[in-house]
Design a protein around this motif. Structure first.
Motif, mmCIF file in Angstrom:
data_model
loop_
_atom_site.group_PDB
_atom_site.id
_atom_site.type_symbol
_atom_site.label_atom_id
_atom_site.label_comp_id
_atom_site.label_asym_id
_atom_site.label_seq_id
_atom_site.Cartn_x
_atom_site.Cartn_y
_atom_site.Cartn_z
ATOM 1 N N GLU A 127 0.807 -1.227 0.000
ATOM 2 C CA GLU A 127 0.000 0.000 0.000
ATOM 3 C C GLU A 127 0.838 1.275 0.000
ATOM 4 O O GLU A 127 0.430 2.291 -0.562
ATOM 5 C CB GLU A 127 -0.954 -0.003 1.206
ATOM 6 C CG GLU A 127 -2.003 -1.101 1.141
ATOM 7 C CD GLU A 127 -3.119 -0.899 2.152
ATOM 8 O OE1 GLU A 127 -3.424 0.270 2.478
ATOM 9 O OE2 GLU A 127 -3.684 -1.911 2.624
ATOM 10 N N MET A 128 2.025 1.228 0.627
ATOM 11 C CA MET A 128 2.816 2.448 0.737
ATOM 12 C C MET A 128 3.571 2.798 -0.536
ATOM 13 O O MET A 128 4.026 3.924 -0.700
ATOM 14 C CB MET A 128 3.804 2.324 1.901
ATOM 15 C CG MET A 128 3.144 2.352 3.271
ATOM 16 S SD MET A 128 2.291 3.915 3.623
ATOM 17 C CE MET A 128 3.679 5.030 3.752
ATOM 18 N N ARG A 129 3.710 1.841 -1.436
ATOM 19 C CA ARG A 129 4.420 2.134 -2.691
ATOM 20 C C ARG A 129 3.797 3.323 -3.418
ATOM 21 O O ARG A 129 4.497 4.102 -4.052
ATOM 22 C CB ARG A 129 4.396 0.903 -3.603
ATOM 23 C CG ARG A 129 5.411 -0.154 -3.237
ATOM 24 C CD ARG A 129 5.603 -1.132 -4.371
ATOM 25 N NE ARG A 129 6.556 -2.170 -3.991
ATOM 26 C CZ ARG A 129 6.235 -3.442 -3.864
ATOM 27 N NH1 ARG A 129 5.006 -3.861 -4.085
ATOM 28 N NH2 ARG A 129 7.158 -4.334 -3.530
ATOM 29 N N ASP A 130 2.482 3.432 -3.337
ATOM 30 C CA ASP A 130 1.779 4.502 -4.058
ATOM 31 C C ASP A 130 1.381 5.663 -3.161
ATOM 32 O O ASP A 130 0.688 6.581 -3.604
ATOM 33 C CB ASP A 130 0.525 3.937 -4.730
ATOM 34 C CG ASP A 130 0.841 2.866 -5.756
ATOM 35 O OD1 ASP A 130 1.891 2.998 -6.419
ATOM 36 O OD2 ASP A 130 0.068 1.904 -5.876
ATOM 37 N N ARG A 131 1.813 5.630 -1.894
ATOM 38 C CA ARG A 131 1.366 6.677 -0.966
ATOM 39 C C ARG A 131 2.475 7.589 -0.491
ATOM 40 O O ARG A 131 2.249 8.438 0.356
ATOM 41 C CB ARG A 131 0.695 6.030 0.252
ATOM 42 C CG ARG A 131 -0.599 5.320 -0.103
ATOM 43 C CD ARG A 131 -1.362 4.906 1.129
ATOM 44 N NE ARG A 131 -2.602 4.222 0.775
ATOM 45 C CZ ARG A 131 -3.504 3.834 1.645
ATOM 46 N NH1 ARG A 131 -3.323 4.075 2.936
ATOM 47 N NH2 ARG A 131 -4.604 3.227 1.257
ATOM 48 N N PHE A 132 3.672 7.408 -1.025
ATOM 49 C CA PHE A 132 4.756 8.268 -0.589
ATOM 50 C C PHE A 132 4.520 9.694 -1.032
ATOM 51 O O PHE A 132 4.167 9.949 -2.174
ATOM 52 C CB PHE A 132 6.100 7.795 -1.153
ATOM 53 C CG PHE A 132 6.665 6.615 -0.421
ATOM 54 C CD1 PHE A 132 6.750 6.615 0.957
ATOM 55 C CD2 PHE A 132 7.110 5.511 -1.119
ATOM 56 C CE1 PHE A 132 7.270 5.517 1.631
ATOM 57 C CE2 PHE A 132 7.633 4.420 -0.455
ATOM 58 C CZ PHE A 132 7.703 4.425 0.922
ATOM 59 N N PRO A 133 4.748 10.659 -0.141
ATOM 60 C CA PRO A 133 4.745 12.057 -0.563
ATOM 61 C C PRO A 133 5.880 12.265 -1.565
ATOM 62 O O PRO A 133 6.711 11.384 -1.769
ATOM 63 C CB PRO A 133 4.993 12.832 0.740
ATOM 64 C CG PRO A 133 4.604 11.881 1.815
ATOM 65 C CD PRO A 133 4.969 10.511 1.297
ATOM 66 N N HIS A 134 5.923 13.437 -2.180
ATOM 67 C CA HIS A 134 6.916 13.697 -3.213
ATOM 68 C C HIS A 134 8.242 14.149 -2.605
ATOM 69 O O HIS A 134 8.631 15.308 -2.696
ATOM 70 C CB HIS A 134 6.396 14.750 -4.194
ATOM 71 C CG HIS A 134 5.160 14.298 -4.906
ATOM 72 N ND1 HIS A 134 5.154 13.250 -5.787
ATOM 73 C CD2 HIS A 134 3.884 14.735 -4.841
ATOM 74 C CE1 HIS A 134 3.928 13.058 -6.251
ATOM 75 N NE2 HIS A 134 3.143 13.947 -5.687
ATOM 76 N N TRP A 135 8.890 13.201 -1.962
ATOM 77 C CA TRP A 135 10.250 13.453 -1.488
ATOM 78 C C TRP A 135 11.031 12.180 -1.622
ATOM 79 O O TRP A 135 10.484 11.091 -1.719
ATOM 80 C CB TRP A 135 10.283 13.983 -0.067
ATOM 81 C CG TRP A 135 9.305 13.410 0.901
ATOM 82 C CD1 TRP A 135 8.082 13.898 1.216
ATOM 83 C CD2 TRP A 135 9.461 12.232 1.721
ATOM 84 N NE1 TRP A 135 7.474 13.127 2.163
ATOM 85 C CE2 TRP A 135 8.297 12.095 2.492
ATOM 86 C CE3 TRP A 135 10.490 11.303 1.872
ATOM 87 C CZ2 TRP A 135 8.108 11.065 3.396
ATOM 88 C CZ3 TRP A 135 10.308 10.270 2.776
ATOM 89 C CH2 TRP A 135 9.127 10.166 3.531
ATOM 90 N N THR A 136 12.349 12.298 -1.621
ATOM 91 C CA THR A 136 13.208 11.170 -1.949
ATOM 92 C C THR A 136 13.363 10.189 -0.809
ATOM 93 O O THR A 136 13.745 9.041 -1.010
ATOM 94 C CB THR A 136 14.624 11.663 -2.335
ATOM 95 O OG1 THR A 136 15.203 12.304 -1.198
ATOM 96 C CG2 THR A 136 14.535 12.653 -3.488
ATOM 97 N N GLY A 137 13.109 10.658 0.434
ATOM 98 C CA GLY A 137 13.338 9.778 1.573
ATOM 99 C C GLY A 137 14.765 9.851 2.077
ATOM 100 O O GLY A 137 15.153 9.140 2.987
#
Length: 207
Positions: A127-137
């Motif tokens: 589920e988190m693959r598509d829920r990351f905000p737009h930052w690199t981490g």
């Protein structure tokens, strides 16, 4: 909605802290990652916040970085993940480490966190693959950043028993008392509560 607080840090007892803003004490719950980045009690602190409104309580969560709050908000949207588990995840690893786990399908590392079984870890990755905000981490820098924050942190007011406080904080995150005691058993004595917690989590995740 309360989105940010700036005031005086008047109490710090992981996972809880109190910030005095113009004479009003706001009680917040925060991950250990944020706790380690806090200044000493009595200093000024600025925190990103998330307000959770329930029928029986209004709960305020504090974050040292905006990205940590964004990840928290993404986590609590995952089926079966509430604020308590989200904070446990953020306490065990920072944003960069979590992103790496998802990108590399690292179920093993996720299941070392309290409350995260194999099925939950698999659900988080999917589920988190598509829920990351737009930052690199990449902000935060992983364990090295936590070590730097702990090393540069001023000492807070003396605690009666840092070891007992560290064990209580780990239990509050979801570890069983016996497991928390075992995690702390090999840690160097004389460390602060935050440093003991960091050392215990490091050993747990490395094991």
């Amino acid at each position: 909605m309360i989105g940010r607080l700036r005031g005086t840090l008047v109490e710090k007892q992981p996972p809880w802290l109190v910030v005095d803003v113009a004479g009003v004490g706001y009680e917040l719950e925060a991950s250990l990652t944020t706790q380690m980045a806090l200044p000493a009690v009595g200093d000024t602190v600025s925190l990103h916040t998330h307000l959770s409104i329930r029928d029986d309580a209004h709960l305020l969560y504090g974050f040292a970085r905006g990205q940590e709050r964004e990840l928290f908000r993404a986590l609590i949207k995952v089926n079966g993940v509430g604020p308590k588990l989200a904070l446990a995840i953020l306490s065990g690893m920072d944003e960069a480490a979590f992103v790496r786990c998802v990108r590399e399908d690292d179920i093993k590392s996720l299941t070392r966190l309290p409350g995260v079984g194999k099925k939950t870890a698999e659900r988080l990755i999917i589920e988190m693959r598509d829920r990351f905000p737009h930052w690199t981490g990449d902000e935060g820098g992983g364990l090295e950043a936590l070590e730097a924050a702990a090393a540069g942190q001023s000492s807070a007011a003396p605690q009666s028993d840092p070891l007992a406080d560290a064990e209580a904080a780990l239990v509050a995150l979801g570890y069983k008392p016996a497991e928390a005691a075992k995690m702390l058993a090999g840690c160097e004595r004389g460390l602060s509560t935050e440093a003991l917690i960091k050392a215990a989590l490091t050993r747990k995740l490395a094991g």
